[in-house]
Enzyme design. Structure first.
Site: not given
Length: 241
Positions: A159, A9, A7, A154, A57
């Site tokens: 995640d 960001e 994942d 997040h 986030h």
């Protein structure tokens, strides 16, 4: 089989407007087992983070001031994901950003992740298995009883860890049945372990039959089901046949 659940960001979206990766989180799975190996880094993007992205986030420009740039971790990241199956929720988003980061470094041989990794989009998989339902990561955690109570914002590593649990459950149900020998052998294409036969003189299994009172209660319950559904109760059909 080696998988890496991944994942990212970012400073915002889309990538075509110059947005950059600011966090990467990866966890490793080998033969459907978490190995406790992971790759996690925050990155200095050399641009401002959109306010809307910060709300998602919680990563601020100030926090990233002293963090490495993608060029500083590119080799380590490449070596971690190379030849793995990448499991990503909404893979198009993350793959687009990763390809862009390598492209900005002039590393064109790495700027197409799918040339050296296979990619499984867990969002697409969830949509196929649960059409017409919500298939966000939070929704899948709830559906598959994965504890996401610590996910207020997040975060790439958090995640990825949650998605790993969801993925293993979604694709295999229980993942630790104590049958490692057979599972490992089947995954590697080898022969299954020998069947262990129980001795013929073992004590007989005790059979407890329902009492007359329990049978009456069961029959009454089936009658209620028939009235509610307008169809014969399945267990009665089996009994009659």
């Amino acid at each position: 089989m080696r998988s890496v659940v991944l994942d990212t960001e970012t400073t915002g979206m889309p990538v075509t407007e110059g947005h950059r990766i600011i966090e990467i989180g990866c966890v490793e799975i080998v033969n459907r087992r978490l190995t406790n190996r992971y790759f996690h880094v925050y990155l200095q993007p050399d641009r401002e983070i959109d306010e809307e992205a910060i709300k998602v986030h919680g990563i601020t420009n100030e926090f990233l001031i002293d963090k490495p740039r993608f060029k500083d971790i590119a080799n380590d990241f490449y070596e971690f994901i190379k030849d793995a199956q990448l499991v990503i929720h909404n893979a198009v988003f993350d793959i687009g950003f990763i390809n862009n980061e390598f492209e900005l470094l002039g590393q064109t041989d790495r700027a197409n992740v799918e040339a050296y990794c296979s990619v499984l989009d867990s969002l697409q998989l969830a949509r196929e298995r649960h059409p017409g339902q919500r298939n966000s990561l939070d929704a899948l955690c709830k559906r598959y009883h994965v504890d996401n109570s610590g996910r207020e914002l997040h975060g790439a590593l958090l995640d990825a860890e949650l998605l790993a649990d969801v993925y293993l459950t979604m694709t295999g149900g229980q993942t630790n049945l104590g049958l490692e020998a057979n599972a490992q052998s089947n995954l590697s294409g080898g022969q299954a372990a020998a069947i262990q036969r129980l001795p013929l003189d073992r004590p007989k299994t005790r059979v407890i039959k329902a009492t007359d009172e329990e049978l009456l209660a069961h029959d009454a319950r089936l009658t209620e089901i028939e009235k509610a559904s307008g169809n014969p109760a399945f267990w009665k059909v089996l009994t009659d046949s």
